[in-house]
Scaffold this motif. Sequence first.
Motif, mmCIF file in Angstrom:
data_model
loop_
_atom_site.group_PDB
_atom_site.id
_atom_site.type_symbol
_atom_site.label_atom_id
_atom_site.label_comp_id
_atom_site.label_asym_id
_atom_site.label_seq_id
_atom_site.Cartn_x
_atom_site.Cartn_y
_atom_site.Cartn_z
ATOM 1 N N MET A 79 -20.083 36.315 29.803
ATOM 2 C CA MET A 79 -18.940 35.658 30.383
ATOM 3 C C MET A 79 -17.648 36.326 29.917
ATOM 4 O O MET A 79 -16.686 36.373 30.666
ATOM 5 N N GLY A 80 -17.619 36.839 28.738
ATOM 6 C CA GLY A 80 -16.390 37.404 28.203
ATOM 7 C C GLY A 80 -15.889 38.603 28.974
ATOM 8 O O GLY A 80 -14.707 38.695 29.309
ATOM 9 N N ILE A 81 -16.776 39.555 29.276
ATOM 10 C CA ILE A 81 -16.359 40.758 29.990
ATOM 11 C C ILE A 81 -15.967 40.419 31.423
ATOM 12 O O ILE A 81 -14.946 40.889 31.929
ATOM 13 N N THR A 82 -16.759 39.579 32.058
ATOM 14 C CA THR A 82 -16.446 39.198 33.439
ATOM 15 C C THR A 82 -15.118 38.469 33.522
ATOM 16 O O THR A 82 -14.291 38.751 34.391
ATOM 17 N N GLN A 83 -14.908 37.546 32.604
ATOM 18 C CA GLN A 83 -13.643 36.802 32.624
ATOM 19 C C GLN A 83 -12.475 37.722 32.292
ATOM 20 O O GLN A 83 -11.394 37.585 32.871
ATOM 21 N N ALA A 84 -12.682 38.658 31.387
ATOM 22 C CA ALA A 84 -11.611 39.598 31.032
ATOM 23 C C ALA A 84 -11.231 40.489 32.207
ATOM 24 O O ALA A 84 -10.073 40.906 32.330
ATOM 25 N N LEU A 85 -12.177 40.782 33.087
ATOM 26 C CA LEU A 85 -11.876 41.613 34.261
ATOM 27 C C LEU A 85 -11.401 40.790 35.450
ATOM 28 O O LEU A 85 -10.503 41.199 36.181
ATOM 29 N N LEU A 86 -11.994 39.636 35.657
ATOM 30 C CA LEU A 86 -11.714 38.860 36.853
ATOM 31 C C LEU A 86 -10.430 38.032 36.760
ATOM 32 O O LEU A 86 -9.680 37.932 37.731
ATOM 33 N N TYR A 87 -10.185 37.441 35.621
ATOM 34 C CA TYR A 87 -9.051 36.527 35.458
ATOM 35 C C TYR A 87 -7.707 37.209 35.732
ATOM 36 O O TYR A 87 -6.913 36.703 36.530
ATOM 37 N N PRO A 88 -7.413 38.366 35.138
ATOM 38 C CA PRO A 88 -6.133 39.027 35.460
ATOM 39 C C PRO A 88 -6.063 39.496 36.914
ATOM 40 O O PRO A 88 -4.997 39.475 37.526
ATOM 41 N N THR A 89 -7.203 39.879 37.472
ATOM 42 C CA THR A 89 -7.224 40.323 38.865
ATOM 43 C C THR A 89 -6.868 39.177 39.805
ATOM 44 O O THR A 89 -6.058 39.336 40.726
ATOM 45 N N ILE A 90 -7.466 38.005 39.581
ATOM 46 C CA ILE A 90 -7.173 36.851 40.429
ATOM 47 C C ILE A 90 -5.726 36.396 40.250
ATOM 48 O O ILE A 90 -5.046 36.058 41.217
ATOM 49 N N THR A 91 -5.251 36.409 39.011
ATOM 50 C CA THR A 91 -3.870 36.007 38.755
ATOM 51 C C THR A 91 -2.885 36.953 39.450
ATOM 52 O O THR A 91 -1.893 36.508 40.036
ATOM 53 N N THR A 92 -3.171 38.237 39.408
ATOM 54 C CA THR A 92 -2.316 39.212 40.097
ATOM 55 C C THR A 92 -2.362 39.004 41.605
ATOM 56 O O THR A 92 -1.325 39.028 42.280
ATOM 57 N N TYR A 93 -3.556 38.793 42.136
ATOM 58 C CA TYR A 93 -3.698 38.532 43.571
ATOM 59 C C TYR A 93 -2.894 37.299 43.983
ATOM 60 O O TYR A 93 -2.192 37.313 44.991
ATOM 61 N N LEU A 94 -3.006 36.234 43.185
ATOM 62 C CA LEU A 94 -2.263 35.017 43.494
ATOM 63 C C LEU A 94 -0.756 35.248 43.474
ATOM 64 O O LEU A 94 -0.020 34.655 44.256
ATOM 65 N N SER A 95 -0.297 36.106 42.576
ATOM 66 C CA SER A 95 1.137 36.362 42.503
ATOM 67 C C SER A 95 1.660 37.049 43.768
ATOM 68 O O SER A 95 2.841 36.952 44.083
ATOM 69 N N PHE A 96 0.770 37.732 44.508
ATOM 70 C CA PHE A 96 1.181 38.380 45.754
ATOM 71 C C PHE A 96 1.056 37.467 46.970
ATOM 72 O O PHE A 96 1.833 37.587 47.911
ATOM 73 N N VAL A 97 0.077 36.569 46.981
ATOM 74 C CA VAL A 97 -0.179 35.791 48.199
ATOM 75 C C VAL A 97 0.474 34.415 48.206
ATOM 76 O O VAL A 97 0.610 33.810 49.272
ATOM 77 N N LEU A 98 0.861 33.893 47.058
ATOM 78 C CA LEU A 98 1.471 32.562 47.025
ATOM 79 C C LEU A 98 2.943 32.638 47.411
ATOM 80 O O LEU A 98 3.612 33.637 47.134
ATOM 81 N N PRO A 99 3.449 31.599 48.049
ATOM 82 C CA PRO A 99 4.876 31.602 48.417
ATOM 83 C C PRO A 99 5.755 31.616 47.169
ATOM 84 O O PRO A 99 5.447 30.965 46.164
ATOM 85 N N SER A 100 6.831 32.347 47.238
ATOM 86 C CA SER A 100 7.676 32.527 46.054
ATOM 87 C C SER A 100 8.317 31.223 45.586
ATOM 88 O O SER A 100 8.599 31.067 44.408
ATOM 89 N N SER A 101 8.516 30.281 46.492
ATOM 90 C CA SER A 101 9.162 29.029 46.096
ATOM 91 C C SER A 101 8.283 28.187 45.170
ATOM 92 O O SER A 101 8.794 27.478 44.305
ATOM 93 N N ASN A 102 6.963 28.271 45.322
ATOM 94 C CA ASN A 102 6.046 27.477 44.492
ATOM 95 C C ASN A 102 5.153 28.328 43.611
ATOM 96 O O ASN A 102 4.209 27.815 43.016
ATOM 97 N N ARG A 103 5.382 29.606 43.532
ATOM 98 C CA ARG A 103 4.472 30.520 42.859
ATOM 99 C C ARG A 103 4.222 30.139 41.396
ATOM 100 O O ARG A 103 3.077 30.089 40.952
ATOM 101 N N ASN A 104 5.271 29.845 40.642
ATOM 102 C CA ASN A 104 5.098 29.552 39.213
ATOM 103 C C ASN A 104 4.271 28.292 38.995
ATOM 104 O O ASN A 104 3.395 28.261 38.130
ATOM 105 N N VAL A 105 4.530 27.278 39.777
ATOM 106 C CA VAL A 105 3.794 26.018 39.638
ATOM 107 C C VAL A 105 2.330 26.213 40.007
ATOM 108 O O VAL A 105 1.426 25.746 39.309
#
Length: 96
Positions: A1-27
């Motif tokens: 779980m450690g290696i998968t989470q270390a690779l997947l978690y930042p990738t998903i967070t980065t993806y979300l930062s691009f696709v979420l609307p800027s007005s609600n992105r931080n929340v």
Amino acid sequence: MGITQALLYPTITTYLSFVLPSSNRNVLIGLFIAMADLGVSMGGVVMGPIADYFSYSVMYMICAVLSMAMVIVAYERRGSLVASSNNLAKESEGDV
């Protein structure tokens, strides 16, 4: 779980930062991080006794059923969101 989470978690967070609307992105990113951490911490607490009392097969079957239920809910919710956005687009075309 450690290696998968270390690779997947930042990738998903980065993806979300691009696709979420800027007005609600931080929340929304904060909500994602909180729910992911809650899921990891509660997973052992809830699924540990199930694995002890029954078996790991039952535990994984419960996780699979819950995952499929969430996929169905997300798919149906996505359909209703698409329909409502199409209705809004049609209404705005009529106003022009």
